[in-house]
Design an enzyme around this catalytic site. Structure first.
Site, PDB file in Angstrom:
ATOM      1  N   ASP A  70       4.775 -34.931   9.685  1.00  0.00           N
ATOM      2  CA  ASP A  70       5.706 -35.811   8.990  1.00  0.00           C
ATOM      3  C   ASP A  70       4.922 -37.055   8.619  1.00  0.00           C
ATOM      4  O   ASP A  70       4.200 -37.610   9.441  1.00  0.00           O
ATOM      5  CB  ASP A  70       6.905 -36.148   9.876  1.00  0.00           C
ATOM      6  CG  ASP A  70       8.107 -36.512   9.018  1.00  0.00           C
ATOM      7  OD1 ASP A  70       8.246 -35.958   7.908  1.00  0.00           O
ATOM      8  OD2 ASP A  70       8.896 -37.373   9.424  1.00  0.00           O
ATOM      9  N   HIS A 181      -4.856 -39.850   6.006  1.00  0.00           N
ATOM     10  CA  HIS A 181      -4.000 -39.887   7.195  1.00  0.00           C
ATOM     11  C   HIS A 181      -3.821 -38.481   7.768  1.00  0.00           C
ATOM     12  O   HIS A 181      -4.016 -38.243   8.946  1.00  0.00           O
ATOM     13  CB  HIS A 181      -2.653 -40.470   6.766  1.00  0.00           C
ATOM     14  CG  HIS A 181      -2.199 -39.991   5.401  1.00  0.00           C
ATOM     15  ND1 HIS A 181      -2.879 -40.312   4.252  1.00  0.00           N
ATOM     16  CD2 HIS A 181      -1.221 -39.152   5.016  1.00  0.00           C
ATOM     17  CE1 HIS A 181      -2.323 -39.723   3.222  1.00  0.00           C
ATOM     18  NE2 HIS A 181      -1.304 -38.999   3.663  1.00  0.00           N
ATOM     19  N   ARG A 182      -3.487 -37.509   6.886  1.00  0.00           N
ATOM     20  CA  ARG A 182      -3.235 -36.138   7.366  1.00  0.00           C
ATOM     21  C   ARG A 182      -4.547 -35.505   7.836  1.00  0.00           C
ATOM     22  O   ARG A 182      -4.587 -34.846   8.862  1.00  0.00           O
ATOM     23  CB  ARG A 182      -2.578 -35.301   6.259  1.00  0.00           C
ATOM     24  CG  ARG A 182      -2.005 -33.982   6.781  1.00  0.00           C
ATOM     25  CD  ARG A 182      -1.186 -33.231   5.742  1.00  0.00           C
ATOM     26  NE  ARG A 182      -0.119 -34.048   5.209  1.00  0.00           N
ATOM     27  CZ  ARG A 182      -0.155 -34.656   4.038  1.00  0.00           C
ATOM     28  NH1 ARG A 182      -1.172 -34.511   3.218  1.00  0.00           N
ATOM     29  NH2 ARG A 182       0.856 -35.396   3.645  1.00  0.00           N
TER      30      ARG A 182
HETATM   31  P1  IMP Z   1       6.823 -35.480   4.447  1.00  0.00           P
HETATM   32  O1  IMP Z   1       8.139 -35.719   5.112  1.00  0.00           O
HETATM   33  O2  IMP Z   1       5.713 -35.408   5.415  1.00  0.00           O
HETATM   34  O3  IMP Z   1       6.870 -34.330   3.516  1.00  0.00           O
HETATM   35  O4  IMP Z   1       6.470 -36.731   3.554  1.00  0.00           O
HETATM   36  C1  IMP Z   1       7.469 -37.554   3.001  1.00  0.00           C
HETATM   37  C2  IMP Z   1       7.058 -38.069   1.662  1.00  0.00           C
HETATM   38  O5  IMP Z   1       5.902 -38.880   1.811  1.00  0.00           O
HETATM   39  C3  IMP Z   1       6.705 -37.011   0.641  1.00  0.00           C
HETATM   40  O6  IMP Z   1       7.821 -36.596  -0.062  1.00  0.00           O
HETATM   41  C4  IMP Z   1       5.750 -37.770  -0.266  1.00  0.00           C
HETATM   42  O7  IMP Z   1       6.458 -38.548  -1.189  1.00  0.00           O
HETATM   43  C5  IMP Z   1       5.071 -38.714   0.704  1.00  0.00           C
HETATM   44  N1  IMP Z   1       3.769 -38.188   1.137  1.00  0.00           N
HETATM   45  C6  IMP Z   1       3.505 -37.382   2.201  1.00  0.00           C
HETATM   46  N2  IMP Z   1       2.192 -37.128   2.278  1.00  0.00           N
HETATM   47  C7  IMP Z   1       1.622 -37.790   1.241  1.00  0.00           C
HETATM   48  C8  IMP Z   1       0.273 -37.911   0.778  1.00  0.00           C
HETATM   49  O8  IMP Z   1      -0.696 -37.364   1.319  1.00  0.00           O
HETATM   50  N3  IMP Z   1       0.106 -38.679  -0.313  1.00  0.00           N
HETATM   51  C9  IMP Z   1       1.119 -39.302  -0.970  1.00  0.00           C
HETATM   52  N4  IMP Z   1       2.374 -39.208  -0.583  1.00  0.00           N
HETATM   53  C10 IMP Z   1       2.626 -38.464   0.520  1.00  0.00           C
END
Ligand code: IMP
Length: 201
Positions: A70, A181-182
């Site tokens: 997340d 970050h990921r």
């Molecule tokens: P999630 O819940 O982890 O899918 O992330 C929530 C939201 O954060 C996503 O819908 C994206 O808008 C944003 N997000 C997540 N990871 C990234 C990234 O690596 N780059 C840019 N936006 C991200």
């Protein structure tokens, strides 16, 4: 070979996570391999809670090891928003562009050093026995005054990486994965998964 389920159907995340876990004795599956994959409402008030909710749902249904991430964008000028609401910042069903437009409009008038922000990712791993471990990773930067770049997804075009002039969307995917970050959180979860695999033999 062990199965590992990635609790996501986001193709960007699937390829990023699969690349970082490559070389392990694992068959990587994702939500796309299961027609009845559990839909999880992200009702947690933190990224940690949401990542746990996702792996718990997979474990409950399939009794297989799983990974969920997340991620949230935390903007200091907005006191940490959108944070856990990053996906639906501009409302239910909004697009990445809607979110970026809303973010830029809320930051109108904010000066350079007021635009500091970070991406934070929490990854949860549930092992064969149902035990959960978590790690996190962050990337510092600041919000650009307009979107730039074509790579990546989400807030990448408006996030300028600390120490560079480039947005994340201006980084080639491989380079983004190394510094993101990921990527940082995944580098920490890889040895944890490896140890769990060895002790299950
Ligand atoms: P999630 O819940 O982890 O899918 O992330 C929530 C939201 O954060 C996503 O819908 C994206 O808008 C944003 N997000 C997540 N990871 C990234 C990234 O690596 N780059 C840019 N936006 C991200």
């Amino acid at each position: 070979m062990n199965n590992l389920i990635l609790a996501t159907n986001n193709t960007h995340k699937i390829s990023e996570i699969s690349a970082i876990l490559s070389g392990l004795d694992l068959e990587i599956l994702s939500a796309n391999n299961f027609p009845d994959f559990p839909e999880v409402e992200e009702t947690g008030s933190t990224l940690e809670e949401n990542a746990i909710l996702k792996v718990q749902a997979v474990w409950k249904k399939y009794h297989l090891p799983a990974v969920a991430d997340d991620t949230g964008l935390e903007v200091d000028y907005l006191r940490g928003a959108p944070g856990v609401y990053s996906a639906r910042f501009a409302g239910t069903g909004c697009t990445y562009d809607d979110n970026n437009r809303k973010l830029l409009s809320l930051l109108e008038g904010a000066r350079d050093r007021e635009r500091s922000a970070r991406f934070r990712t929490v990854i949860a791993f549930v092992d064969m026995k149902g035990e959960i471990q978590q790690v996190n990773g962050a990337l510092e930067g600041e919000i650009a005054d307009k979107p730039r770049g074509k790579n990546g997804f989400g807030y990448d075009p408006v996030f300028v990486v600390e120490g560079t002039w480039k947005t994340l969307a201006e980084f080639p995917t491989e380079e983004k994965n190394k510094i993101s970050h990921r990527g940082r959180a995944l580098a920490k979860i890889r040895p944890i998964i490896e140890t769990a695999l060895i002790s299950s033999r």
